[in-house]
Design a protein around this motif. Sequence first.
Motif, short mmCIF file in Angstrom:
data_model
loop_
_atom_site.label_atom_id
_atom_site.label_comp_id
_atom_site.label_asym_id
_atom_site.label_seq_id
_atom_site.Cartn_x
_atom_site.Cartn_y
_atom_site.Cartn_z
N ALA A 1 0.83 -1.21 0.00
CA ALA A 1 0.00 0.00 0.00
C ALA A 1 0.87 1.26 0.00
O ALA A 1 0.53 2.26 -0.66
N GLN A 2 1.98 1.22 0.72
CA GLN A 2 2.91 2.36 0.71
C GLN A 2 3.50 2.57 -0.68
O GLN A 2 3.65 3.71 -1.13
N VAL A 3 3.84 1.48 -1.35
CA VAL A 3 4.38 1.58 -2.70
C VAL A 3 3.35 2.24 -3.62
O VAL A 3 3.67 3.18 -4.38
N ALA A 4 2.12 1.77 -3.57
CA ALA A 4 1.07 2.29 -4.44
C ALA A 4 0.81 3.78 -4.22
O ALA A 4 0.41 4.49 -5.14
N SER A 5 1.01 4.25 -2.99
CA SER A 5 0.72 5.65 -2.67
C SER A 5 1.97 6.52 -2.58
O SER A 5 1.88 7.70 -2.22
N ASP A 6 3.14 5.96 -2.90
CA ASP A 6 4.39 6.70 -2.74
C ASP A 6 4.43 7.90 -3.68
O ASP A 6 4.36 7.73 -4.90
N PRO A 7 4.55 9.13 -3.15
CA PRO A 7 4.57 10.31 -4.03
C PRO A 7 5.87 10.41 -4.81
O PRO A 7 6.94 10.08 -4.30
N ARG A 8 5.76 10.88 -6.03
CA ARG A 8 6.94 11.02 -6.88
C ARG A 8 7.84 12.13 -6.36
O ARG A 8 7.37 13.22 -6.03
N VAL A 9 9.15 11.88 -6.35
CA VAL A 9 10.11 12.83 -5.80
C VAL A 9 10.62 13.80 -6.87
O VAL A 9 10.78 14.99 -6.63
N TRP A 10 10.95 13.27 -8.08
CA TRP A 10 11.47 14.11 -9.17
C TRP A 10 10.70 13.84 -10.45
O TRP A 10 10.06 12.81 -10.60
N ARG A 11 10.80 14.78 -11.43
CA ARG A 11 10.05 14.62 -12.67
C ARG A 11 10.86 14.89 -13.93
O ARG A 11 10.59 14.30 -14.97
N ASN A 12 11.85 15.77 -13.89
CA ASN A 12 12.44 16.27 -15.14
C ASN A 12 13.96 16.18 -15.17
O ASN A 12 14.63 17.16 -15.53
N PHE A 13 14.51 15.00 -14.84
CA PHE A 13 15.96 14.89 -14.81
C PHE A 13 16.43 13.70 -15.65
O PHE A 13 15.63 12.95 -16.20
N SER A 14 17.75 13.53 -15.71
CA SER A 14 18.37 12.53 -16.58
C SER A 14 18.33 11.13 -15.97
O SER A 14 17.60 10.88 -15.01
N THR A 15 19.16 10.23 -16.55
CA THR A 15 19.15 8.82 -16.16
C THR A 15 20.54 8.42 -15.69
O THR A 15 21.45 8.24 -16.50
N ALA A 16 20.71 8.29 -14.39
CA ALA A 16 22.01 7.95 -13.81
C ALA A 16 21.90 6.57 -13.14
O ALA A 16 21.79 6.46 -11.91
N ILE A 17 21.95 5.52 -13.95
CA ILE A 17 21.77 4.16 -13.43
C ILE A 17 22.90 3.79 -12.47
O ILE A 17 22.67 3.19 -11.41
N GLY A 18 24.13 4.15 -12.84
CA GLY A 18 25.27 3.81 -11.98
C GLY A 18 25.13 4.40 -10.60
O GLY A 18 25.38 3.73 -9.59
N GLU A 19 24.74 5.65 -10.51
CA GLU A 19 24.59 6.29 -9.20
C GLU A 19 23.44 5.68 -8.41
O GLU A 19 23.50 5.57 -7.18
N ALA A 20 22.39 5.25 -9.12
CA ALA A 20 21.29 4.56 -8.44
C ALA A 20 21.78 3.26 -7.81
O ALA A 20 21.45 2.94 -6.66
N LEU A 21 22.58 2.51 -8.56
CA LEU A 21 23.13 1.26 -8.03
C LEU A 21 24.09 1.51 -6.88
O LEU A 21 24.07 0.79 -5.87
N GLU A 22 24.92 2.53 -7.01
CA GLU A 22 25.92 2.84 -5.98
C GLU A 22 25.26 3.20 -4.66
O GLU A 22 25.64 2.70 -3.59
N MET A 23 24.26 4.08 -4.72
CA MET A 23 23.57 4.48 -3.49
C MET A 23 22.82 3.31 -2.88
O MET A 23 22.86 3.08 -1.66
N THR A 24 22.13 2.54 -3.72
CA THR A 24 21.35 1.42 -3.22
C THR A 24 22.26 0.35 -2.61
O THR A 24 21.94 -0.23 -1.56
N MET A 25 23.38 0.09 -3.25
CA MET A 25 24.33 -0.90 -2.75
C MET A 25 24.76 -0.58 -1.33
O MET A 25 24.87 -1.47 -0.47
N SER A 26 25.01 0.69 -1.03
CA SER A 26 25.48 1.07 0.30
C SER A 26 24.44 0.80 1.38
O SER A 26 24.78 0.65 2.56
N SER A 27 23.17 0.73 1.00
CA SER A 27 22.11 0.55 1.99
C SER A 27 22.07 -0.86 2.57
O SER A 27 21.45 -1.10 3.61
N PHE A 28 22.72 -1.82 1.91
CA PHE A 28 22.66 -3.20 2.38
C PHE A 28 23.45 -3.43 3.67
O PHE A 28 23.31 -4.49 4.30
N ASP A 29 24.25 -2.46 4.09
CA ASP A 29 24.94 -2.59 5.37
C ASP A 29 23.95 -2.75 6.52
O ASP A 29 24.25 -3.39 7.52
#
Length: 223
Positions: A97-125
């Motif tokens: 339910a939280q996923v379905a209602s999660d408000p969008r944070v950004w709308r008009n920016f580029s695609t940085a897949i590497g940075e998405a992976l890098e930040m997410t990877m650090s969260s597994f600690d």
Amino acid sequence: MVLLRSLLACLFLTPPALACDLALALAVDVSGSVDTKEYRIQMDGLAEGLRDPLVSEALVRGQAQLMLVQWTGSSRQKVTIPWTRIDSFDALERFAAQVASDPRVWRNFSTAIGEALEMTMSSFDAVSDCKRHLIDISGDGVSNEGVEPSELHNTLRSRGVTVNAIAIEESEPDLTAYFFENVIVGEGAFVVSAAGFADYPDRIRKKLLREVVQQSAALEQRQ
């Protein structure tokens, strides 16, 4: 003596805490190429995929940890739902339910897949006790900003993080091949193709079935 016996009885009768089988970070593309309707399709489709009976059963049985990340251009990645332990079907439903209602944070920016992976990877600690660490990343375009995702492969491998992907080929028909060559990494890593956003709900459900149900079963058989 009676008190000691009672404490010992409680100790041996108390069931051990169940171990976490899977820590799954769901990383959703909210770059400028994703319009409002497409964002809604992604979030609703992901929520329904998590509610699939087989997926939800596997997540609850495996005491999974789930997290949601929104990502777009360089320096624009955010954990919008932090690690949540799925220890019951009620917990799973609250997360969906939280996923379905999660408000969008950004709308008009580029695609940085590497940075998405890098930040997410650090969260597994924060979920180091989980047996498997998995990033489930969706995207409708190639990385065009920040660190290249392939440059992170060695680090992801060394940290035991697997990356699976869903390529939404709305405007880039060769996106699956790009994701296969540059994004996914780890044992059993795979890419699922969606012809467009309309196909996303069905494809993400099948993807979750494969990585949550089938891969979990395969791991159990090897142990």
